[in-house]
Design an enzyme around this catalytic site. Structure first.
Site, PDB file in Angstrom:
ATOM      1  N   GLU A  49       0.768  -1.239   0.000  1.00  0.00           N
ATOM      2  CA  GLU A  49       0.000   0.000   0.000  1.00  0.00           C
ATOM      3  C   GLU A  49       0.808   1.303   0.000  1.00  0.00           C
ATOM      4  OE1 GLU A  49      -3.010  -0.113   3.047  1.00  0.00           O
ATOM      5  OE2 GLU A  49      -4.140  -1.661   1.994  1.00  0.00           O
TER       6      GLU A  49
ATOM      7  N   GLU B 286      -5.753  -7.808  -0.902  1.00  0.00           N
ATOM      8  CA  GLU B 286      -6.449  -7.468   0.332  1.00  0.00           C
ATOM      9  C   GLU B 286      -7.870  -7.040   0.016  1.00  0.00           C
ATOM     10  OE1 GLU B 286      -3.214  -5.412   3.293  1.00  0.00           O
ATOM     11  OE2 GLU B 286      -5.306  -4.837   3.560  1.00  0.00           O
TER      12      GLU B 286
END
Length: 386
Positions: free
Chosen positions: A177, A295
């Site tokens: 991320e 995710e």
């Protein structure tokens, strides 16, 4: 209600015959124990501050649930202690961080024959994980004297890849991320990691993240502080083996209908993945690229079961997607909830939530995930796009 235009686009994006190769769960715990004052929990104590997997949990997921893919988190500050700096020198003695991580990966890949996604859980930052995702210096930020350089990031990846180059069932996830940084810099960091992995002789699949927490819904949008869309740069990646896919995260919730942040902290699901991923899917198709949703998650309620089912059905129907891992199991969650409301609990089998009730493995998994596990997953060979 979807507009007719959106319905037409979604239909067009679902015409191809898809094949998911990698399906499974995140194993979170290697990044635990560092929040608060900078330096807290570093390097930490294995089994106390952090842990990677419960082997018995992996056994259940492989033997009973028939998945084949685990994303296993770690911290770069533990793998490369601050006194060394980011690079090719790893933590070999203090708590034997690398050897414990390698043991977890080997149990998944060698003992159980599944695939393992290596996940430096650092938001493309290094030196201070005390308040992730926002603490630490952005890797490659030349205006920050404390920042690790892009070259050092390449050295780190070269060494890590060298150690796993002969394990065909490893997948390399460049970083978790990235956000709030120039998208051009993410491209540079991704590219040097790809170059280093290949230079180390590792042929396995690589997953490259974009900006904006690598969100699928925002892939073609400006994010952060007017940072360019990931779609403007990530198609410039070059892999001599053509074995790199895009790493995507996509949560489905918002807070009480007021604040859409795709953070995975909310119990209700309101963000339909088929609509929100449509532009990404089109971009992948136009650029002949594949993606893995590494995710995602939803709360313990029928609304989220439906939204997760819609998402996984969409991924299975579109050839641009080759896999997914839901967030999250892990050995240290206890009664805490890693995703989607405080009462959902983790995906660790046999645990309870904060209310003393069965956790997400007993509720979210059988209601929304298990029905979407393909029977013909990839079971052998080097990790790849096909």
């Amino acid at each position: 209600m979807k507009s007719l235009q959106n319905l037409g686009l979604l239909a067009a994006l679902s015409l191809s015959t898809a094949k998911l190769l990698y399906v499974g769960v995140n194993e979170s715990g290697g990044e635990f124990g560092v929040f608060g004052t900078p330096g807290t929990g570093l390097p930490g104590t294995f089994g106390v501050n952090y842990a990677f997997i419960n082997e018995s949990t992996v056994d259940i997921f492989v033997d009973q649930e028939k998945i084949n893919f685990f994303r296993v988190t770690f911290l770069m500050e533990r793998m490369c202690p601050l006194e060394f700096g980011l690079g090719a020198r790893f933590n070999e003695t203090r708590m034997q961080y690398f050897s414990e991580y390698a043991a977890a990966i080997n149990h998944i890949t060698v003992t159980k024959g599944a695939y393992a996604l290596i996940d430096p859980h650092n938001y493309m930052r290094y030196n201070d994980p005390s308040n992730q995702p926002f603490s630490g210096s952005v890797i490659g930020n030349t205006s920050d004297p404390n920042a690790a350089t892009t070259a050092q990031f390449g050295e780190f990846w070269g060494e890590l890849a060298r150690r796993f180059a002969t394990n065909p069932k490893v997948v390399f996830g460049i970083n978790n991320e990235p956000h709030d940084m120039p998208t051009q810099l993410i491209l540079a960091n991704d590219q040097i990691a790809i170059d280093a992995i290949r230079a180390a002789g590792a042929p396995q699949l690589i997953l490259a993240p974009g900006n904006g927490f690598t969100g699928g819904h925002s892939w073609t949008q400006v994010t952060g502080n007017n940072d360019a869309p990931s779609s403007e740069f990530l198609n410039k990646l070059s892999d001599p083996l053509k074995n790199t896919a895009i790493d995507i995260h996509e949560y489905l919730g918002e807070l009480a209908g007021r604040h859409v942040d795709f953070s995975g902290q909310h119990a209700e699901c309101t963000q339909p993945a088929p609509t929100n991923l449509a532009n990404l899917t089109l971009w992948l198709r136009e650029n002949n690229l594949k993606a893995v949703i590494s995710e995602f998650g939803g709360g313990d309620n029928q609304n989220c079961y439906d939204f997760i089912d819609d998402m996984l059905t969409y991924l299975a129907a579109n050839d641009e997607y080759i896999g997914w891992t839901i967030w999250a199991a892990g050995p240290l969650w206890g009664t805490s909830s890693p995703c989607c409301g405080p009462d959902t609990g983790s995906l660790e089998p046999g645990m309870l939530n904060d209310l003393g009730q069965p956790d997400a493995f007993s509720n979210v998994w059988p209601n929304a995930v298990r029905p979407n596990i393909p029977k013909d997953l990839k079971r052998s060979g080097v990790s790849s796009l096909d």
